[in-house]
Design a protein around this motif. Structure first.
Motif, short mmCIF file in Angstrom:
data_model
loop_
_atom_site.label_atom_id
_atom_site.label_comp_id
_atom_site.label_asym_id
_atom_site.label_seq_id
_atom_site.Cartn_x
_atom_site.Cartn_y
_atom_site.Cartn_z
N GLN A 56 0.76 -1.19 -0.16
CA GLN A 56 0.05 -0.10 0.08
C GLN A 56 0.79 1.23 0.03
N ALA A 57 1.84 1.14 0.70
CA ALA A 57 2.61 2.45 1.06
C ALA A 57 3.74 2.68 -0.25
N ILE A 58 4.16 1.63 -1.01
CA ILE A 58 4.78 1.70 -2.32
C ILE A 58 3.79 2.34 -3.38
N GLY A 59 2.55 1.86 -3.29
CA GLY A 59 1.47 2.27 -4.23
C GLY A 59 1.26 3.78 -4.03
N ARG A 60 1.37 4.21 -2.82
CA ARG A 60 1.07 5.67 -2.52
C ARG A 60 2.14 6.55 -2.94
N GLY A 61 3.28 5.98 -2.91
CA GLY A 61 4.46 6.67 -3.71
C GLY A 61 4.61 6.71 -5.08
N ILE A 62 3.85 5.55 -5.53
CA ILE A 62 4.08 5.64 -7.28
C ILE A 62 2.91 6.64 -7.70
N ALA A 63 1.85 6.46 -7.04
CA ALA A 63 0.44 7.05 -7.64
C ALA A 63 0.33 8.59 -7.66
N ALA A 64 1.16 9.34 -8.48
CA ALA A 64 0.89 10.76 -8.56
C ALA A 64 1.42 11.31 -10.02
N GLU A 65 1.38 12.49 -10.47
CA GLU A 65 1.68 13.08 -11.82
C GLU A 65 1.23 12.07 -12.94
N GLY A 66 0.11 11.51 -12.88
CA GLY A 66 -0.27 10.81 -14.00
C GLY A 66 0.14 9.40 -13.96
N VAL A 67 0.66 8.92 -13.04
CA VAL A 67 1.10 7.56 -12.97
C VAL A 67 0.06 6.73 -12.51
#
Ligand code: FEO
Length: 399
Positions: A268-279
């Motif tokens: 979940q935490a890695i996912g939060r880090g990835i999900a931004a700027e259109g990713v």
């Protein structure tokens, strides 16, 4: 399901397989169909058959149009048993003048049914068969997905009998693509492509080039599974071009299994880090998702992130299953990283990294492991791993 006319004197005569749930490791929760086609004319031609257990549907459908004994030629585009299983019964009934296939097809059919006495006629790429008012051109499609595979093009009607190519495992009462929801249809087509054709993308690209070089563009793609393409011919050809080129979107899949939810918290935490700027990111808990559905998401994802806790100095068995399956499907041009929790032997991330190397996924972060249960600091480090992965995903965006 009753026979359906595609164009004048050309009929679908296959069988809908509502109950199929597994196709050698690929989950077919919506069933499938095994499509065969009948051309009525100066010579009556049957294109492919169905699996053995569904031969009565095929014979009933043929009888609605002509007596089976009036079939002159049977064309076998591919020797796999979902298309040839009914051949022994059909050949006994029909006694055709010719059983037409490739040289590799003959070898495979003989190896399956041990009937060298059948009236084989071998064709190769580019050969044509004149049956009076119609001409059938044969197109070799080797390794799409067996060495024997071919397609048959009825030139006058612009109908390509393309066997497995462009198919979907989806049982429906409808027969044509414009009769169903295209979102679902393309999902099923993507699932089919990645689980069947991804290992032979090079062969798919060659076939697409061959298709473009034909004197006429097919108006209908008569697939051997699922819906026949007539309104979305160009759209599915374009999708095959993207998929066979392994084009990806700025997105990641996080695939994990977990023992006491520590690896899940890290996911979940890695996912939060990835999900931004259109990713975009999607998480898949292996206890809840089937390997073949996950692969459908892998098809257009640029990053593949793997998580497993340590079990007996190894990784959890569902992850081993997933990786064995994924390796054989050969996704290319992806980036990846690994994570997981451990108790006393910090080994799962090392093993997952070895898997990433083996699958030829470029490791863009050394990965992160956490002892027992992640602290707030550990969770913050997982978010940072995700943020680094996001930047790399964006860096790899084609210009
Ligand atoms: Fe639909 Fe390769 O058989």
């Amino acid at each position: 399901m009753q026979a359906v006319e595609l164009k004048k004197d050309i009929y679908w005569v296959g069988a809908v397989d509502w109950d199929l749930r597994d196709f050698h490791g690929y989950s077919t929760e919506n069933g499938s169909s095994h499509n065969a086609y009948l051309l009525r004319g100066e010579k009556n031609v049957l294109f492919d058959t169905v699996k053995a257990s569904m031969s009565s549907s095929l014979i009933q459908n043929i009888r609605r149009i002509i007596e089976p004994e009036k079939i002159d030629y049977i064309i076998s585009n591919h020797s796999e048993m979902d298309h040839t299983g009914a051949l022994p019964e059909i050949l006994d009934l029909v006694k055709p003048e010719k059983l037409i296939c490739t040289a590799e097809g003959q070898k495979a059919i003989v190896a399956h049914f041990h009937r060298e006495d059948w009236p084989f006629e071998i064709v190769k790429d580019g050969d044509t068969l004149d049956i009076g008012s119609k001409t059938i051109q044969f197109l070799g499609t080797p390794m799409l997905h067996w060495p024997d595979s071919m397609a048959s093009y009825i030139l006058e009607d612009k109908i390509l009998m393309c066997n497995d190519i462009f198919g979907q495992h989806w049982a429906t009462s409808e027969r044509f693509d414009d009769e169903v929801d295209h979102g679902e249809l393309f999902w099923q087509s993507a699932k089919y492509f990645v689980n069947i054709f991804n290992p032979t993308c090079g062969a798919a690209r060659k076939f697409l080039a061959k298709l473009e070089s034909l004197e006429s563009t097919p108006e209908m793609l008569a697939v051997d599974h699922g819906l026949i393409w007539r309104s979305g011919v160009r759209k599915i050809i374009d999708a095959y071009r993207r998929w066979s080129n392994q084009e990806t979107k700025p997105s990641a899949v996080i695939i994990y299994d977990t023992m006491w939810e520590s690896t899940s918290k890290m996911a979940q935490a890695i996912g939060r880090g990835i999900a931004a700027e259109g990713v975009s990111v999607k998480l898949f808990d292996l206890r809840l998702n089937h390997r073949s559905d996950i692969m459908t998401h892998v098809l257009e994802s640029r990053a593949i992130i793997l998580g497993s806790p340590v079990l007996n100095k190894g990784i959890l068995p569902k992850m081993a299953d997933m990786l064995t399956y994924m390796k054989a499907l050969k996704p290319t041009g992806r980036i990846g990283a690994a994570f997981g929790s451990y108790g006393w032997a910090d080994t799962s991330v090392k093993q997952l990294n070895a898997w990433l190397e083996d699958i030829k996924i470029e490791i863009v972060d050394p990965g992160i492991s956490v002892r027992y249960v992640p602290t707030d600091d550990d969770i913050a480090r997982c978010v940072e791993v995700g943020e680094r992965i996001r930047k790399t995903i964006l860096d790899r965006q084609p210009s």
